[in-house]
Design an enzyme around this catalytic site. Structure first.
Site, mmCIF file in Angstrom:
data_model
loop_
_atom_site.group_PDB
_atom_site.id
_atom_site.type_symbol
_atom_site.label_atom_id
_atom_site.label_comp_id
_atom_site.label_asym_id
_atom_site.label_seq_id
_atom_site.Cartn_x
_atom_site.Cartn_y
_atom_site.Cartn_z
ATOM 1 N N GLU A 144 -1.320 -4.713 0.600
ATOM 2 C CA GLU A 144 -2.404 -4.444 -0.345
ATOM 3 C C GLU A 144 -1.954 -5.010 -1.682
ATOM 4 O O GLU A 144 -0.968 -4.551 -2.249
ATOM 5 C CB GLU A 144 -2.679 -2.932 -0.399
ATOM 6 C CG GLU A 144 -4.028 -2.610 -0.969
ATOM 7 C CD GLU A 144 -3.931 -2.188 -2.412
ATOM 8 O OE1 GLU A 144 -4.203 -3.053 -3.288
ATOM 9 O OE2 GLU A 144 -3.582 -1.033 -2.662
ATOM 10 N N CYS A 167 -4.956 -2.091 -9.204
ATOM 11 C CA CYS A 167 -5.175 -3.401 -8.578
ATOM 12 C C CYS A 167 -6.672 -3.672 -8.426
ATOM 13 O O CYS A 167 -7.101 -4.811 -8.414
ATOM 14 C CB CYS A 167 -4.463 -3.469 -7.230
ATOM 15 S SG CYS A 167 -4.717 -1.990 -6.254
#
Ligand code: ADP
Length: 538
Positions: free
Chosen positions: A305, A339
Protein backbone atom coordinates in the site's frame (compact mmCIF):
# COMPACT_ATOMS: atom_id res chain seq x y z
CA UNK A 1 -11.68 6.59 29.68
CA UNK A 2 -11.29 8.06 33.16
CA UNK A 3 -7.83 9.22 32.21
CA UNK A 4 -9.23 10.95 29.11
CA UNK A 5 -11.67 12.87 31.28
CA UNK A 6 -8.94 13.86 33.76
CA UNK A 7 -6.71 15.00 30.96
CA UNK A 8 -9.54 16.89 29.28
CA UNK A 9 -10.33 18.87 32.39
CA UNK A 10 -6.68 19.66 33.06
CA UNK A 11 -6.27 20.78 29.47
CA UNK A 12 -9.27 23.04 29.71
CA UNK A 13 -7.50 24.95 32.43
CA UNK A 14 -4.75 25.93 30.00
CA UNK A 15 -5.50 28.97 27.92
CA UNK A 16 -6.19 28.12 24.31
CA UNK A 17 -3.18 29.06 22.29
CA UNK A 18 -4.25 28.31 18.84
CA UNK A 19 -5.57 30.30 15.99
CA UNK A 20 -9.01 31.10 17.39
CA UNK A 21 -8.13 34.03 19.58
CA UNK A 22 -9.37 37.39 20.66
CA UNK A 23 -8.24 40.19 18.38
CA UNK A 24 -8.12 42.50 21.38
CA UNK A 25 -4.86 40.78 22.32
CA UNK A 26 -3.21 42.07 19.17
CA UNK A 27 -4.98 45.25 18.02
CA UNK A 28 -4.14 46.09 14.44
CA UNK A 29 -2.88 42.66 13.49
CA UNK A 30 -4.31 41.01 10.38
CA UNK A 31 -6.21 37.79 11.07
CA UNK A 32 -3.49 35.76 9.38
CA UNK A 33 -0.64 37.22 11.43
CA UNK A 34 -2.75 37.14 14.51
CA UNK A 35 -3.51 33.47 14.23
CA UNK A 36 0.06 32.40 13.95
CA UNK A 37 1.38 35.16 16.16
CA UNK A 38 -0.55 33.70 19.06
CA UNK A 39 0.45 30.20 18.14
CA UNK A 40 4.11 31.18 17.98
CA UNK A 41 3.95 32.87 21.34
CA UNK A 42 2.65 29.79 23.10
CA UNK A 43 4.50 27.14 21.20
CA UNK A 44 7.75 28.77 22.19
CA UNK A 45 6.82 29.98 25.64
CA UNK A 46 4.54 27.28 27.00
CA UNK A 47 6.02 24.05 28.30
CA UNK A 48 4.72 21.03 26.45
CA UNK A 49 2.00 19.22 28.37
CA UNK A 50 3.31 16.16 30.20
CA UNK A 51 1.90 13.06 28.49
CA UNK A 52 -0.29 11.01 30.86
CA UNK A 53 1.65 7.79 30.24
CA UNK A 54 5.07 6.24 30.84
CA UNK A 55 7.19 4.30 28.40
CA UNK A 56 7.67 0.73 29.58
CA UNK A 57 8.69 -1.19 26.49
CA UNK A 58 11.69 -0.23 24.40
CA UNK A 59 13.29 -3.59 23.62
CA UNK A 60 12.69 -5.94 20.70
CA UNK A 61 9.94 -8.50 21.14
CA UNK A 62 11.31 -11.87 20.04
CA UNK A 63 9.86 -15.27 20.90
CA UNK A 64 7.53 -13.82 23.50
CA UNK A 65 10.25 -11.92 25.40
CA UNK A 66 11.48 -8.35 25.40
CA UNK A 67 15.21 -8.49 24.58
CA UNK A 68 18.06 -6.15 23.68
CA UNK A 69 19.38 -6.07 20.15
CA UNK A 70 22.26 -8.43 19.38
CA UNK A 71 24.59 -5.45 18.93
CA UNK A 72 23.30 -3.74 22.06
CA UNK A 73 22.63 -0.67 19.90
CA UNK A 74 19.71 1.66 20.54
CA UNK A 75 18.33 4.72 18.77
CA UNK A 76 16.46 7.69 20.18
CA UNK A 77 12.76 8.07 19.50
CA UNK A 78 11.67 11.70 19.56
CA UNK A 79 8.79 13.86 20.70
CA UNK A 80 7.73 15.79 17.57
CA UNK A 81 6.47 18.66 19.75
CA UNK A 82 10.03 19.47 20.81
CA UNK A 83 12.45 17.22 18.95
CA UNK A 84 13.57 15.92 22.36
CA UNK A 85 14.24 12.28 23.17
CA UNK A 86 11.34 10.29 24.66
CA UNK A 87 13.30 7.05 25.03
CA UNK A 88 16.10 4.99 23.54
CA UNK A 89 14.80 1.96 21.69
CA UNK A 90 16.65 -1.24 20.82
CA UNK A 91 17.83 -1.12 17.21
CA UNK A 92 17.32 -4.31 15.24
CA UNK A 93 19.64 -5.32 12.43
CA UNK A 94 20.13 -8.46 10.36
CA UNK A 95 21.00 -10.72 13.29
CA UNK A 96 17.91 -9.65 15.23
CA UNK A 97 15.67 -10.15 12.21
CA UNK A 98 17.18 -13.62 11.80
CA UNK A 99 16.36 -14.40 15.43
CA UNK A 100 12.83 -13.06 15.03
CA UNK A 101 12.28 -15.06 11.84
CA UNK A 102 13.59 -18.25 13.51
CA UNK A 103 11.11 -17.74 16.34
CA UNK A 104 8.25 -17.08 13.92
CA UNK A 105 9.25 -20.06 11.76
CA UNK A 106 9.36 -22.40 14.74
CA UNK A 107 6.03 -21.06 16.01
CA UNK A 108 4.52 -21.71 12.61
CA UNK A 109 6.08 -25.11 11.90
CA UNK A 110 5.89 -26.57 15.39
CA UNK A 111 3.79 -24.31 17.58
CA UNK A 112 0.12 -24.46 18.48
CA UNK A 113 -1.06 -21.33 16.68
CA UNK A 114 -1.69 -22.56 13.13
CA UNK A 115 -3.12 -25.80 14.49
CA UNK A 116 -5.54 -24.18 16.90
CA UNK A 117 -9.15 -24.06 15.88
CA UNK A 118 -10.34 -20.76 14.52
CA UNK A 119 -12.61 -20.49 17.52
CA UNK A 120 -9.65 -20.68 19.92
CA UNK A 121 -7.76 -18.07 17.94
CA UNK A 122 -10.78 -15.80 17.88
CA UNK A 123 -10.99 -16.01 21.67
CA UNK A 124 -7.46 -14.66 22.04
CA UNK A 125 -8.11 -11.87 19.55
CA UNK A 126 -11.32 -10.87 21.35
CA UNK A 127 -9.43 -10.79 24.65
CA UNK A 128 -6.78 -8.63 22.98
CA UNK A 129 -9.46 -6.21 21.77
CA UNK A 130 -10.84 -6.00 25.32
CA UNK A 131 -7.38 -5.17 26.65
CA UNK A 132 -6.87 -2.44 24.06
CA UNK A 133 -10.21 -0.99 25.08
CA UNK A 134 -9.24 -1.15 28.74
CA UNK A 135 -5.93 0.65 28.10
CA UNK A 136 -7.37 2.98 25.45
CA UNK A 137 -6.10 6.20 26.97
CA UNK A 138 -2.53 5.09 27.75
CA UNK A 139 -2.18 3.70 24.24
CA UNK A 140 -3.60 6.90 22.75
CA UNK A 141 -1.23 9.02 24.84
CA UNK A 142 1.75 7.00 23.67
CA UNK A 143 0.64 7.34 20.07
CA UNK A 144 0.20 11.09 20.41
CA UNK A 145 3.52 11.56 22.19
CA UNK A 146 5.46 9.64 19.57
CA UNK A 147 3.67 10.86 16.43
CA UNK A 148 2.19 14.30 17.20
CA UNK A 149 -1.42 13.37 16.43
CA UNK A 150 -4.06 15.21 18.47
CA UNK A 151 -4.85 13.22 21.61
CA UNK A 152 -8.56 13.89 21.23
CA UNK A 153 -8.38 11.98 17.99
CA UNK A 154 -6.15 9.11 19.09
CA UNK A 155 -8.17 8.54 22.27
CA UNK A 156 -11.64 8.98 20.81
CA UNK A 157 -11.21 7.72 17.25
CA UNK A 158 -8.03 5.86 16.39
CA UNK A 159 -7.56 3.54 19.35
CA UNK A 160 -11.30 2.70 19.48
CA UNK A 161 -11.06 1.90 15.76
CA UNK A 162 -8.12 -0.39 16.46
CA UNK A 163 -10.27 -2.20 19.04
CA UNK A 164 -13.02 -2.50 16.47
CA UNK A 165 -10.55 -3.81 13.86
CA UNK A 166 -9.33 -6.52 16.21
CA UNK A 167 -12.91 -7.58 16.95
CA UNK A 168 -13.63 -7.66 13.24
CA UNK A 169 -10.70 -10.02 12.65
CA UNK A 170 -11.48 -12.05 15.76
CA UNK A 171 -14.87 -12.63 14.15
CA UNK A 172 -13.24 -13.91 10.96
CA UNK A 173 -10.94 -16.43 12.65
CA UNK A 174 -13.52 -19.24 12.68
CA UNK A 175 -15.16 -18.35 9.36
CA UNK A 176 -12.25 -18.96 7.02
CA UNK A 177 -12.89 -22.03 4.93
CA UNK A 178 -12.38 -23.45 1.49
CA UNK A 179 -14.66 -24.97 -1.12
CA UNK A 180 -15.46 -28.12 -2.92
CA UNK A 181 -15.61 -27.65 -6.68
CA UNK A 182 -17.42 -29.67 -9.37
CA UNK A 183 -14.55 -30.84 -11.61
CA UNK A 184 -15.43 -32.47 -14.93
CA UNK A 185 -14.48 -36.06 -14.10
CA UNK A 186 -14.65 -38.74 -11.41
CA UNK A 187 -12.92 -36.64 -8.79
CA UNK A 188 -13.72 -35.22 -5.42
CA UNK A 189 -12.00 -31.80 -5.42
CA UNK A 190 -11.43 -29.72 -2.32
CA UNK A 191 -9.90 -26.26 -2.26
CA UNK A 192 -8.28 -25.68 1.10
CA UNK A 193 -7.41 -22.25 2.47
CA UNK A 194 -4.32 -22.57 4.64
CA UNK A 195 -2.26 -19.99 6.48
CA UNK A 196 0.57 -18.76 4.28
CA UNK A 197 3.33 -19.11 6.90
CA UNK A 198 5.61 -16.43 8.30
CA UNK A 199 4.47 -12.93 7.33
CA UNK A 200 7.02 -10.10 7.20
CA UNK A 201 5.27 -6.79 7.80
CA UNK A 202 6.80 -3.33 7.45
CA UNK A 203 4.70 -0.40 8.61
CA UNK A 204 4.94 3.41 8.37
CA UNK A 205 4.82 6.21 10.93
CA UNK A 206 1.67 8.10 9.93
CA UNK A 207 -0.79 5.64 11.54
CA UNK A 208 1.50 3.44 13.63
CA UNK A 209 -1.15 1.61 15.57
CA UNK A 210 -3.75 1.46 12.83
CA UNK A 211 -1.23 -0.03 10.42
CA UNK A 212 -0.25 -2.54 13.10
CA UNK A 213 -3.91 -3.59 13.38
CA UNK A 214 -4.49 -3.72 9.60
CA UNK A 215 -1.60 -6.13 9.33
CA UNK A 216 -1.56 -8.16 12.52
CA UNK A 217 -5.35 -8.68 12.65
CA UNK A 218 -5.84 -10.64 9.40
CA UNK A 219 -2.48 -12.42 9.65
CA UNK A 220 -3.38 -13.81 13.07
CA UNK A 221 -6.99 -14.57 12.20
CA UNK A 222 -5.72 -16.76 9.36
CA UNK A 223 -3.26 -18.62 11.62
CA UNK A 224 0.06 -17.13 10.49
CA UNK A 225 3.08 -16.04 12.49
CA UNK A 226 4.66 -12.62 12.10
CA UNK A 227 7.82 -10.53 12.10
CA UNK A 228 6.74 -6.89 12.11
CA UNK A 229 8.99 -3.86 11.78
CA UNK A 230 7.68 -0.56 13.06
CA UNK A 231 8.75 2.72 11.50
CA UNK A 232 11.89 4.17 13.07
CA UNK A 233 10.01 7.36 13.99
CA UNK A 234 7.19 5.64 15.92
CA UNK A 235 8.12 2.36 17.62
CA UNK A 236 6.34 2.79 20.96
CA UNK A 237 2.63 1.98 20.58
CA UNK A 238 3.18 -1.34 18.77
CA UNK A 239 5.46 -2.56 21.57
CA UNK A 240 2.86 -1.61 24.15
CA UNK A 241 -0.03 -3.42 22.47
CA UNK A 242 2.11 -6.45 21.60
CA UNK A 243 2.60 -6.97 25.31
CA UNK A 244 -1.19 -6.91 25.71
CA UNK A 245 -1.58 -9.47 22.94
CA UNK A 246 0.62 -11.86 24.90
CA UNK A 247 -1.40 -11.15 28.03
CA UNK A 248 -4.45 -12.18 26.01
CA UNK A 249 -2.89 -15.60 25.44
CA UNK A 250 -0.90 -15.35 22.20
CA UNK A 251 1.73 -18.13 22.19
CA UNK A 252 5.40 -17.08 22.20
CA UNK A 253 6.98 -16.58 18.79
CA UNK A 254 3.73 -15.92 16.94
CA UNK A 255 4.24 -12.14 16.88
CA UNK A 256 7.77 -10.72 16.87
CA UNK A 257 8.23 -6.96 16.78
CA UNK A 258 11.49 -5.32 15.76
CA UNK A 259 12.21 -1.60 15.92
CA UNK A 260 14.80 -0.41 13.47
CA UNK A 261 15.65 1.30 10.22
CA UNK A 262 14.52 0.53 6.68
CA UNK A 263 17.75 -0.22 4.84
CA UNK A 264 18.91 -2.56 7.65
CA UNK A 265 16.06 -4.29 9.52
CA UNK A 266 13.45 -3.55 6.82
CA UNK A 267 15.61 -4.85 3.98
CA UNK A 268 16.47 -7.95 6.05
CA UNK A 269 12.76 -8.74 6.29
CA UNK A 270 11.99 -8.06 2.62
CA UNK A 271 14.85 -10.29 1.46
CA UNK A 272 14.61 -13.06 4.06
CA UNK A 273 14.48 -16.56 2.59
CA UNK A 274 12.36 -17.90 5.42
CA UNK A 275 9.59 -15.30 5.23
CA UNK A 276 6.69 -16.48 3.11
CA UNK A 277 4.82 -13.24 2.55
CA UNK A 278 5.68 -9.54 2.56
CA UNK A 279 3.17 -6.86 3.48
CA UNK A 280 4.34 -3.27 3.27
CA UNK A 281 2.86 0.19 3.69
CA UNK A 282 4.98 3.21 2.84
CA UNK A 283 6.21 5.34 -0.04
CA UNK A 284 6.16 4.16 -3.65
CA UNK A 285 9.94 4.56 -3.85
CA UNK A 286 10.49 2.19 -0.93
CA UNK A 287 7.71 -0.09 -2.16
CA UNK A 288 9.68 -0.69 -5.35
CA UNK A 289 12.81 -1.48 -3.33
CA UNK A 290 11.09 -4.04 -1.10
CA UNK A 291 9.29 -5.66 -4.03
CA UNK A 292 12.61 -6.11 -5.77
CA UNK A 293 14.18 -7.56 -2.61
CA UNK A 294 11.26 -9.97 -2.28
CA UNK A 295 11.59 -11.05 -5.90
CA UNK A 296 15.36 -11.48 -5.77
CA UNK A 297 15.26 -13.57 -2.59
CA UNK A 298 12.57 -16.24 -2.49
CA UNK A 299 9.96 -14.64 -4.74
CA UNK A 300 7.67 -14.16 -1.76
CA UNK A 301 4.35 -12.61 -2.74
CA UNK A 302 3.89 -8.99 -1.68
CA UNK A 303 0.98 -6.78 -0.75
CA UNK A 304 1.88 -3.12 -1.02
CA UNK A 305 0.00 0.00 0.00
CA UNK A 306 1.93 3.00 -1.33
CA UNK A 307 1.72 6.72 -2.06
CA UNK A 308 -1.06 8.76 -3.56
CA UNK A 309 -2.03 12.10 -5.04
CA UNK A 310 -5.75 11.83 -4.66
CA UNK A 311 -8.10 14.20 -6.48
CA UNK A 312 -10.89 15.84 -4.49
CA UNK A 313 -13.35 17.00 -7.17
CA UNK A 314 -15.84 19.76 -6.38
CA UNK A 315 -18.59 20.26 -8.97
CA UNK A 316 -20.39 23.59 -9.40
CA UNK A 317 -23.72 22.22 -8.10
CA UNK A 318 -22.20 21.39 -4.71
CA UNK A 319 -22.97 23.24 -1.49
CA UNK A 320 -19.81 25.31 -1.35
CA UNK A 321 -19.54 25.59 2.42
CA UNK A 322 -19.81 21.85 2.83
CA UNK A 323 -17.41 21.24 -0.05
CA UNK A 324 -14.82 23.59 1.45
CA UNK A 325 -15.09 21.85 4.79
CA UNK A 326 -14.79 18.40 3.28
CA UNK A 327 -11.86 19.32 1.03
CA UNK A 328 -10.14 20.90 4.04
CA UNK A 329 -10.63 17.71 6.03
CA UNK A 330 -9.56 15.56 3.05
CA UNK A 331 -6.19 17.32 3.00
CA UNK A 332 -5.42 18.53 6.52
CA UNK A 333 -6.54 15.48 8.53
CA UNK A 334 -3.61 13.89 10.41
CA UNK A 335 -1.35 16.89 9.70
CA UNK A 336 -1.74 16.12 5.98
CA UNK A 337 0.19 12.91 6.54
CA UNK A 338 -2.13 10.49 4.74
CA UNK A 339 -1.27 8.50 1.65
CA UNK A 340 -4.87 9.03 0.49
CA UNK A 341 -5.08 12.76 1.38
CA UNK A 342 -7.16 14.80 -1.07
CA UNK A 343 -4.03 16.60 -2.17
CA UNK A 344 -5.30 17.83 -5.53
CA UNK A 345 -8.41 19.88 -4.86
CA UNK A 346 -10.07 20.32 -8.29
CA UNK A 347 -12.80 22.97 -8.25
CA UNK A 348 -15.19 23.90 -11.04
CA UNK A 349 -14.37 27.31 -12.51
CA UNK A 350 -17.83 28.73 -11.72
CA UNK A 351 -17.27 28.36 -7.97
CA UNK A 352 -13.47 28.53 -7.89
CA UNK A 353 -12.91 32.02 -6.49
CA UNK A 354 -15.46 31.64 -3.74
CA UNK A 355 -14.02 28.23 -2.89
CA UNK A 356 -10.47 29.59 -2.63
CA UNK A 357 -11.54 32.46 -0.35
CA UNK A 358 -13.43 30.11 1.95
CA UNK A 359 -10.62 27.55 1.98
CA UNK A 360 -8.23 30.27 3.00
CA UNK A 361 -10.53 31.27 5.87
CA UNK A 362 -10.71 27.64 6.95
CA UNK A 363 -6.95 27.21 6.95
CA UNK A 364 -6.47 30.38 8.97
CA UNK A 365 -8.94 29.13 11.56
CA UNK A 366 -7.30 25.75 11.94
CA UNK A 367 -6.15 25.21 15.50
CA UNK A 368 -2.50 24.17 15.58
CA UNK A 369 -0.66 23.39 18.78
CA UNK A 370 0.35 20.89 21.41
CA UNK A 371 -1.56 17.75 20.42
CA UNK A 372 -2.32 16.99 24.08
CA UNK A 373 -4.31 20.21 24.34
CA UNK A 374 -8.07 20.00 24.02
CA UNK A 375 -9.44 21.51 20.83
CA UNK A 376 -6.18 21.30 18.89
CA UNK A 377 -6.80 20.09 15.35
CA UNK A 378 -3.25 19.93 14.06
CA UNK A 379 -0.14 18.83 15.92
CA UNK A 380 3.45 18.83 14.71
CA UNK A 381 4.70 16.87 11.70
CA UNK A 382 6.36 13.64 12.66
CA UNK A 383 10.02 14.68 12.32
CA UNK A 384 12.49 17.16 10.95
CA UNK A 385 12.93 15.27 7.70
CA UNK A 386 9.21 15.57 6.94
CA UNK A 387 9.20 19.21 8.05
CA UNK A 388 12.04 20.01 5.65
CA UNK A 389 10.40 18.10 2.83
CA UNK A 390 7.17 20.07 3.30
CA UNK A 391 9.01 23.40 3.45
CA UNK A 392 10.83 22.45 0.25
CA UNK A 393 7.49 21.82 -1.49
CA UNK A 394 6.05 25.10 -0.24
CA UNK A 395 9.06 26.90 -1.72
CA UNK A 396 8.64 24.95 -4.94
CA UNK A 397 4.96 25.98 -5.11
CA UNK A 398 5.86 29.64 -4.71
CA UNK A 399 8.72 29.43 -7.23
CA UNK A 400 6.62 27.66 -9.83
CA UNK A 401 4.02 30.45 -9.82
CA UNK A 402 1.20 29.13 -7.63
CA UNK A 403 -0.46 31.76 -5.43
CA UNK A 404 0.13 31.31 -1.72
CA UNK A 405 -3.16 32.28 -0.08
CA UNK A 406 -2.58 31.02 3.47
CA UNK A 407 0.28 29.83 5.64
CA UNK A 408 3.59 28.96 4.04
CA UNK A 409 5.82 29.01 7.12
CA UNK A 410 7.15 26.84 9.85
CA UNK A 411 5.77 27.75 13.26
CA UNK A 412 8.38 28.57 15.89
CA UNK A 413 11.78 26.91 15.88
CA UNK A 414 11.11 24.09 18.32
CA UNK A 415 9.22 20.99 17.28
CA UNK A 416 7.95 20.39 13.77
CA UNK A 417 4.91 22.62 13.38
CA UNK A 418 3.83 23.93 9.96
CA UNK A 419 1.19 26.53 9.19
CA UNK A 420 -1.87 25.17 7.38
CA UNK A 421 -0.98 26.23 3.86
CA UNK A 422 -3.18 26.82 0.82
CA UNK A 423 -2.12 27.42 -2.78
CA UNK A 424 -4.47 28.55 -5.55
CA UNK A 425 -3.76 28.81 -9.29
CA UNK A 426 -2.03 25.46 -9.14
CA UNK A 427 -1.28 23.82 -12.49
CA UNK A 428 -1.11 20.08 -13.17
CA UNK A 429 2.56 20.14 -14.11
CA UNK A 430 3.74 21.77 -10.86
CA UNK A 431 5.56 19.50 -8.41
CA UNK A 432 3.02 20.36 -5.68
CA UNK A 433 0.28 18.92 -7.92
CA UNK A 434 2.20 15.80 -8.90
CA UNK A 435 4.23 14.64 -5.91
CA UNK A 436 3.23 13.27 -2.53
CA UNK A 437 3.94 16.18 -0.10
CA UNK A 438 2.62 14.44 3.00
CA UNK A 439 1.95 17.65 4.86
CA UNK A 440 -0.62 20.40 5.49
CA UNK A 441 -0.40 21.95 2.03
CA UNK A 442 -3.58 22.24 -0.03
CA UNK A 443 -3.32 22.77 -3.79
CA UNK A 444 -6.45 24.12 -5.47
CA UNK A 445 -6.78 23.63 -9.23
CA UNK A 446 -9.47 24.87 -11.62
CA UNK A 447 -11.44 22.83 -14.18
CA UNK A 448 -14.22 23.45 -16.72
CA UNK A 449 -16.06 20.23 -17.56
CA UNK A 450 -16.50 16.57 -16.80
CA UNK A 451 -14.38 15.08 -19.61
CA UNK A 452 -11.54 17.39 -18.72
CA UNK A 453 -11.64 16.54 -15.02
CA UNK A 454 -11.72 12.80 -15.67
CA UNK A 455 -8.65 13.06 -17.87
CA UNK A 456 -6.75 15.30 -15.43
CA UNK A 457 -7.74 13.42 -12.28
CA UNK A 458 -6.47 10.18 -13.84
CA UNK A 459 -3.28 11.75 -15.23
CA UNK A 460 -1.08 10.58 -12.37
CA UNK A 461 1.06 7.58 -11.63
CA UNK A 462 -0.99 7.07 -8.47
CA UNK A 463 -4.47 5.61 -7.98
CA UNK A 464 -5.21 5.33 -4.30
CA UNK A 465 -8.39 7.32 -3.69
CA UNK A 466 -10.61 10.15 -4.90
CA UNK A 467 -13.33 12.36 -3.48
CA UNK A 468 -16.30 13.54 -5.50
CA UNK A 469 -18.53 16.34 -4.26
CA UNK A 470 -21.73 16.89 -6.22
CA UNK A 471 -25.50 16.74 -5.87
CA UNK A 472 -25.95 15.31 -9.34
CA UNK A 473 -26.25 11.51 -9.33
CA UNK A 474 -25.37 11.23 -13.04
CA UNK A 475 -22.18 13.19 -12.56
CA UNK A 476 -21.36 11.13 -9.48
CA UNK A 477 -21.95 7.83 -11.30
CA UNK A 478 -19.82 8.88 -14.24
CA UNK A 479 -16.94 9.95 -12.02
CA UNK A 480 -17.16 6.95 -9.70
CA UNK A 481 -16.71 4.63 -12.67
CA UNK A 482 -14.19 6.69 -14.61
CA UNK A 483 -11.72 7.32 -11.81
CA UNK A 484 -8.91 4.76 -11.71
CA UNK A 485 -8.53 4.55 -7.94
CA UNK A 486 -9.02 1.99 -5.19
CA UNK A 487 -11.54 4.07 -3.21
CA UNK A 488 -14.03 6.74 -4.29
CA UNK A 489 -15.55 8.76 -1.50
CA UNK A 490 -18.73 10.37 -2.77
CA UNK A 491 -19.74 13.43 -0.68
CA UNK A 492 -17.48 12.18 2.12
CA UNK A 493 -13.77 11.48 2.66
CA UNK A 494 -11.47 9.37 4.87
CA UNK A 495 -14.22 6.94 5.79
CA UNK A 496 -12.39 3.91 7.14
CA UNK A 497 -14.10 0.88 8.49
CA UNK A 498 -12.73 -2.62 9.03
CA UNK A 499 -15.20 -3.93 6.45
CA UNK A 500 -14.12 -1.58 3.62
CA UNK A 501 -11.21 -2.76 1.45
CA UNK A 502 -8.38 -0.27 0.95
CA UNK A 503 -5.57 -0.24 -1.58
CA UNK A 504 -4.43 1.28 -4.81
CA UNK A 505 -4.48 1.12 -8.57
CA UNK A 506 -1.30 1.83 -10.53
CA UNK A 507 1.74 2.85 -8.45
CA UNK A 508 -0.36 3.21 -5.30
CA UNK A 509 0.05 -0.47 -4.63
CA UNK A 510 -0.92 -4.07 -5.07
CA UNK A 511 -3.67 -5.93 -3.23
CA UNK A 512 -6.15 -4.73 -0.64
CA UNK A 513 -6.20 -4.52 3.14
CA UNK A 514 -9.23 -4.58 5.46
CA UNK A 515 -12.46 -6.28 4.59
CA UNK A 516 -12.80 -9.80 3.26
CA UNK A 517 -10.11 -9.13 0.63
CA UNK A 518 -7.44 -8.73 3.30
CA UNK A 519 -7.71 -12.41 4.22
CA UNK A 520 -6.44 -13.42 0.78
CA UNK A 521 -3.10 -11.82 1.63
CA UNK A 522 -2.52 -14.38 4.35
CA UNK A 523 -3.89 -17.59 2.85
CA UNK A 524 -2.45 -20.21 0.57
CA UNK A 525 -4.83 -22.09 -1.70
CA UNK A 526 -4.35 -25.83 -1.93
CA UNK A 527 -6.29 -28.04 -4.32
CA UNK A 528 -6.80 -31.61 -3.17
CA UNK A 529 -7.97 -34.01 -5.86
CA UNK A 530 -9.21 -37.49 -4.94
CA UNK A 531 -10.44 -40.02 -7.52
CA UNK A 532 -13.92 -41.32 -6.85
CA UNK A 533 -14.00 -45.10 -6.90
CA UNK A 534 -17.62 -45.23 -7.79
CA UNK A 535 -18.34 -42.65 -10.52
CA UNK A 536 -21.95 -43.72 -10.55
CA UNK A 537 -22.40 -41.48 -7.48
CA UNK A 538 -20.95 -38.41 -9.14
P1 ADP B 1 9.03 7.55 4.59
O1 ADP B 1 9.97 8.02 3.54
O2 ADP B 1 7.82 8.35 4.69
O3 ADP B 1 9.66 7.29 5.94
P2 ADP B 1 9.19 4.80 3.77
O4 ADP B 1 8.38 4.16 2.71
O5 ADP B 1 10.63 4.97 3.49
O6 ADP B 1 8.46 6.16 4.08
O7 ADP B 1 9.03 4.01 5.13
C1 ADP B 1 7.99 3.11 5.43
C2 ADP B 1 8.56 1.91 6.12
O8 ADP B 1 9.51 1.30 5.23
C3 ADP B 1 9.34 2.21 7.40
O9 ADP B 1 9.11 1.18 8.34
C4 ADP B 1 10.78 2.20 6.93
O10 ADP B 1 11.70 1.88 7.95
C5 ADP B 1 10.74 1.10 5.90
N1 ADP B 1 11.83 1.16 4.91
C6 ADP B 1 12.47 2.25 4.44
N2 ADP B 1 13.45 1.90 3.57
C7 ADP B 1 13.42 0.54 3.48
C8 ADP B 1 14.18 -0.43 2.75
N3 ADP B 1 15.17 -0.08 1.96
N4 ADP B 1 13.87 -1.72 2.91
C9 ADP B 1 12.85 -2.10 3.73
N5 ADP B 1 12.11 -1.24 4.44
C10 ADP B 1 12.37 0.07 4.33
Amino acid sequence: MAMARRLASSLLSHSLYAARCSSSLFPGARTHDLAFGVLRMFSMAAEPITPPVEVHHTQLLIDGKFVDSASGKTFPTLDPRTGEVIAHVAEADLEDVNRAVSAARKAFDEGPWPKMTGYERSHILYRFADLIEKHNDEIAALETWNSGKPYEHTSQKEVPLVTRLMRYYAGWADKIHGLTVPADGPYHVQVLHEPIGVAGQIIPWNFPLMMFAWKVGPALACGNTIVLKTAEQTPLSALYVSKLLHEAGLPAGVLNVVSGFGPTAGAAIASHMDIDKLVFTGSTVTGKIVLELAARSNLKPATLELGGKSPMIVMDDADIDQAVELAHFALFFNQGQCCCAGSRTFVHERVYDEFVEKSKAHALKRIVGDPFKNGVQQGPQVDEKQLNKIMHYIESGINSGATLVAGGNRIGNKGFYVQPTVFSDVKDEMAIAREDIFGPVQSILKFKDLDEIIRRANATEYGLAAGVFTNNMNTANTLMRALRVGTVWFNCFHVFDPTIPFGGYKMSGQGREKGIDSLKNYLQVKAVVTPLKNPAWL
